[in-house]
Design a protein around this motif. Structure first.
Motif, PDB file in Angstrom:
ATOM      1  N   HIS A 288      27.427  70.656  36.787  1.00 13.95           N
ATOM      2  CA  HIS A 288      26.598  71.846  36.781  1.00 13.95           C
ATOM      3  C   HIS A 288      25.477  71.683  35.769  1.00 13.95           C
ATOM      4  O   HIS A 288      25.763  71.263  34.446  1.00 13.95           O
ATOM      5  CB  HIS A 288      27.605  72.894  36.112  1.00 13.95           C
ATOM      6  CG  HIS A 288      28.663  73.255  37.206  1.00 13.95           C
ATOM      7  ND1 HIS A 288      28.733  73.868  38.328  1.00 13.95           N
ATOM      8  CD2 HIS A 288      30.018  72.630  37.054  1.00 13.95           C
ATOM      9  CE1 HIS A 288      29.846  74.096  38.798  1.00 13.95           C
ATOM     10  NE2 HIS A 288      30.794  73.392  38.225  1.00 13.95           N
TER      11      HIS A 288
ATOM     12  N   GLU B 209      23.921  73.345  33.634  1.00 15.66           N
ATOM     13  CA  GLU B 209      24.213  74.333  32.532  1.00 15.66           C
ATOM     14  C   GLU B 209      25.003  73.525  31.778  1.00 15.66           C
ATOM     15  O   GLU B 209      24.837  73.244  30.160  1.00 15.66           O
ATOM     16  CB  GLU B 209      24.557  75.937  32.632  1.00 15.66           C
ATOM     17  CG  GLU B 209      23.915  76.676  33.484  1.00 15.66           C
ATOM     18  CD  GLU B 209      24.467  76.737  35.032  1.00 15.66           C
ATOM     19  OE1 GLU B 209      24.684  75.691  35.663  1.00 15.66           O
ATOM     20  OE2 GLU B 209      24.574  77.856  35.410  1.00 15.66           O
ATOM     21  N   ASN B 210      26.022  72.902  32.301  1.00 14.04           N
ATOM     22  CA  ASN B 210      27.078  72.143  31.518  1.00 14.04           C
ATOM     23  C   ASN B 210      26.693  70.661  30.922  1.00 14.04           C
ATOM     24  O   ASN B 210      26.734  70.200  29.788  1.00 14.04           O
ATOM     25  CB  ASN B 210      28.340  71.988  32.144  1.00 14.04           C
ATOM     26  CG  ASN B 210      29.353  73.106  32.213  1.00 14.04           C
ATOM     27  OD1 ASN B 210      28.690  74.222  32.353  1.00 14.04           O
ATOM     28  ND2 ASN B 210      30.480  72.887  32.798  1.00 14.04           N
TER      29      ASN B 210
ATOM     30  N   GLU C 107      23.404  70.405  30.081  1.00 12.99           N
ATOM     31  CA  GLU C 107      22.396  70.609  28.902  1.00 12.99           C
ATOM     32  C   GLU C 107      23.415  70.850  27.965  1.00 12.99           C
ATOM     33  O   GLU C 107      23.070  70.313  26.762  1.00 12.99           O
ATOM     34  CB  GLU C 107      21.879  71.857  29.431  1.00 12.99           C
ATOM     35  CG  GLU C 107      20.614  71.721  30.299  1.00 12.99           C
ATOM     36  CD  GLU C 107      19.936  73.321  30.470  1.00 12.99           C
ATOM     37  OE1 GLU C 107      20.204  74.088  29.969  1.00 12.99           O
ATOM     38  OE2 GLU C 107      19.133  73.062  31.357  1.00 12.99           O
ATOM     39  N   THR C 108      24.522  71.334  27.970  1.00 13.63           N
ATOM     40  CA  THR C 108      25.570  71.644  26.733  1.00 13.63           C
ATOM     41  C   THR C 108      25.976  70.426  26.435  1.00 13.63           C
ATOM     42  O   THR C 108      25.953  70.022  25.093  1.00 13.63           O
ATOM     43  CB  THR C 108      26.887  72.558  26.988  1.00 13.63           C
ATOM     44  OG1 THR C 108      26.325  73.618  27.654  1.00 13.63           O
ATOM     45  CG2 THR C 108      27.600  72.580  26.067  1.00 13.63           C
TER      46      THR C 108
ATOM     47  N   PRO D 155      30.623  77.334  34.751  1.00 11.57           N
ATOM     48  CA  PRO D 155      29.579  78.279  34.021  1.00 11.57           C
ATOM     49  C   PRO D 155      29.967  79.806  34.300  1.00 11.57           C
ATOM     50  O   PRO D 155      29.865  80.638  33.454  1.00 11.57           O
ATOM     51  CB  PRO D 155      28.309  77.950  34.544  1.00 11.57           C
ATOM     52  CG  PRO D 155      28.254  76.590  34.914  1.00 11.57           C
ATOM     53  CD  PRO D 155      29.968  76.297  35.190  1.00 11.57           C
TER      54      PRO D 155
END
Length: 295
Positions: free
Chosen positions: A16, A18-19, A21-22, A257
């Motif tokens: 994912h 978003e993940n 990036e985390t 997410p």
């Protein structure tokens, strides 16, 4: 001035964006910080290895245990290793980048609260966390099917060369038990496993039938038996801290997410990742204590 800590995260699921990036934003606060990664980094070997390699560049020590997603072999991966061979391929790749695995000597933390043995484990599950009203594996699976809750592992996590996942889990638990018994009894531990060591954390699941794929009753006393200061796990995607027999249990999941948005929309505030494991923090409130089945 900061001091070195042992930190933990699990269930990064970097497919994912978003993940991903985390994961890329995870940083130590001290050059001596260790990072525990408690499984489910990714589903593809290269994604798992590249994420761990990036983390290893930033943290003094990175300790990884596999989750079920790293062990999946999809039909399109023709000729790819599966079962134990897939796990051992991941171990080999982790060693190439300097990441500690369950097959390596247990590292000893000598910072504040130390010395403490940090024991990465790979134990799988054996379907003994049976749903209410069932008493056998067959009854448990039937109850899960009737509830529409069947883990994808049933189709993608192969136990080869073992005949069943239960048999593979039994072998893993036997091997870990032998190694843990060899630890100096004067030393406390931090136990790390993707799946929870006790059934207690699964009580908060929205679908209790999913507990079948969450652990083994054989490890229910390990946090006491092996002098744990803390137990780190993931898998449930319910980040929280609970206490059992005076031992701190940390579910360190990032999760999907949509789950992160769900918590945010309901004002469920959890501590930011990565979570501090050592030195052991003061007892903190459980943000999910008021929820019976929050996620």
């Amino acid at each position: 001035m900061s001091a070195p800590r042992v930190l933990a995260v699990s269930d990064l699921h970097v497919r994912h964006p978003e993940n991903r990036e985390t994961a890329a934003a995870l940083r130590p606060t001290d050059p001596g910080d260790w990072l525990i990664v408690a499984g489910d980094v990714a589903e593809q070997v290269e994604d798992t290895v590249s994420t761990l390699a990036s983390l290893r560049q930033r943290f003094a020590t990175v300790i990884w245990v596999p989750g079920n997603h790293e062990l999946w072999t999809r039909p399109k991966e023709e000729g790819a290793p599966r079962g134990e061979a897939r796990y051992l391929r991941l171990v080999e790749r982790c060693r190439e980048i300097g990441v500690v695995t369950p097959e390596d000597p247990y590292p000893v933390w000598t910072g504040a609260d130390g010395p403490i043995v940090v024991a990465p484990l790979f134990l799988l599950y054996d379907y003994t966390f049976l749903p209410s009203g069932t008493s056998t594996f067959e009854e448990g699976i039937a109850a899960a099917q009737n509830a529409g809750v069947v883990c994808t592992d049933e189709f993608l996590l192969y136990p080869d060369p073992y005949p069943t996942r239960q048999a593979w889990s039994a072998a893993r638990i036997d091997a870990a038990e032998r190694r843990l018994d060899e630890i100096d009894p004067a030393l406390p531990t931090v136990l790390v496993n993707h799946w929870p060591l006790t059934r207690y954390p699964t009580r908060i699941l929205r679908y209790p039938e999913f507990s079948l794929w969450c652990g083994s009753t054989r490890t229910a006393d390990w946090h006491v038996r092996y002098r744990a200061r803390s137990v780190v796990y993931g898998h449930l995607h319910v980040p929280r801290v609970t206490w059992e027999d005076g031992v701190r249990f940390v579910e360190a999941s990032l999760g999907y997410p949509r789950e992160q948005r769900f918590r945010a929309e309901r004002g469920i505030v959890t501590e930011s990742l990565p979570r501090q494991i050592l030195p052991v923090p003061a007892p903190e409130p459980d943000p999910l204590a008021k929820y019976d089945k929050p996620l």
